[in-house]
Write an enzyme that holds these catalytic residues in place. Sequence first.
Site, mmCIF file in Angstrom:
data_model
loop_
_atom_site.group_PDB
_atom_site.id
_atom_site.type_symbol
_atom_site.label_atom_id
_atom_site.label_comp_id
_atom_site.label_asym_id
_atom_site.label_seq_id
_atom_site.Cartn_x
_atom_site.Cartn_y
_atom_site.Cartn_z
ATOM 1 N N TYR A 71 -32.577 18.817 142.436
ATOM 2 C CA TYR A 71 -31.887 17.875 141.555
ATOM 3 C C TYR A 71 -30.363 18.044 141.557
ATOM 4 O O TYR A 71 -29.626 17.093 141.296
ATOM 5 C CB TYR A 71 -32.430 17.999 140.127
ATOM 6 N N HIS A 92 -36.891 17.401 130.117
ATOM 7 C CA HIS A 92 -35.846 16.389 129.943
ATOM 8 C C HIS A 92 -34.496 16.984 129.553
ATOM 9 O O HIS A 92 -33.461 16.578 130.079
ATOM 10 C CB HIS A 92 -36.260 15.347 128.888
ATOM 11 N N LYS A 110 -39.122 8.447 127.943
ATOM 12 C CA LYS A 110 -39.509 8.898 126.607
ATOM 13 C C LYS A 110 -40.594 9.976 126.765
ATOM 14 O O LYS A 110 -41.222 10.048 127.826
ATOM 15 C CB LYS A 110 -39.971 7.715 125.748
ATOM 16 N N ASP A 195 -46.438 11.770 123.834
ATOM 17 C CA ASP A 195 -46.728 10.903 124.968
ATOM 18 C C ASP A 195 -47.095 9.486 124.559
ATOM 19 O O ASP A 195 -46.611 8.516 125.128
ATOM 20 C CB ASP A 195 -47.866 11.507 125.799
#
Length: 385
Positions: A71, A92, A110, A195
């Site tokens: 990344y 995240h 999300k 979730d």
Amino acid sequence: MAPHIVRWGIMATGWIAEIFTNDLLIDPNVRDASDVAHQVVAVASSSSKDKAEQFISARGITTPCSAYGDYETLVADPNVDVIYVATPHSHHYQNVRLALEAGKSVLCEKAFTVNAAQTKILVEIARKKNLFLMEAVWTRYFPLSIQIRELIQKGEIGEVLRVVADTSFGDDVEAKWGTTHRMVNPDLAGGALLDLGIYSLTWVFQTLYHTLPRDQRKPPTVSSQMTPYHLTGADESTTMLLSFPTSTPSNGPHPQQSHGVAMTNIRVSADPDEKGSAGPPIRIQGTKGEIQVHGQPFRPESYRIIPKKGAGEIREVQCPFPGNGKGMYWEADEVARCLRDGKLESEGLPLEESIVIMELMDEVRKQGGLTYPQKIESTEYPLQL
């Protein structure tokens, strides 16, 4: 006028990244979005460059697109305007922060982070660095959602006093999810709340909170119940009762409270026969009637307006997905317009509102005794997960 082109970097190569990227590649003109266009210019997998290359070729991306095996290289790519973070929620905070620290704008899947403390730090960094940041709650940007919010604001169903939203799938949890799947794995911040419950909360918030002028929006109090999954301790069922100090749209001369009932479960389903026989998963109830939303709460396809007896006809509104898309292109279009217009956040889901929802989920987890491993709750950076 030529469309404003946004160049995307895709962080992670799982199924949600596939769906999002496929949507980016659909011609915006099929959804009447001729003012913006999207290019995927870089893809990164944390496990190998090969995986990123496979992802690119499987999507049939023809424009020049770099493949990365980490990344760090992705966020350093000067050709990338904005990063789409498609990793598990547990990662995240670290991943978004990596992108922001490298000076990149971010659209993050999300739930935004694992807890509100992490979200607040990301928002602070984005603001300090003048970078765009948005939580990817795709449902908010559907024409269907926008139309319903506008109907509420126009007073179509009177003063809205109650919203019931249920995002539940009836699975054989042990057989389907076991103990390591991200849905039930505490190491990945698994469980129904973060979730799926986020969608039930999305419907409660976008109808009871977001429809008020910004200076009138006040956070709700919450009372909740949670059932842990016996094999991992992540929540398999969470029910939340929210009480907002205001009602919408007028918050009239005698302000009333409004209530939201937000439910989520991975063992019983809101739609057992998957044909809609069980009725609407979302009911928005006002003093002059109600709006019922049909289909999966995260991707509903129609709604009906039911006026009070004698006050008019029932209206059914279909909201198709042009170009065989899943509907993620609408949030991508929003990002593109915000970047074009120099906005640092989206009015459709302001950062303040994302924080309020994260704080609420923190409180629900506290009431249910649900904690995640210290490492993924941490605000320390950088941290190897």
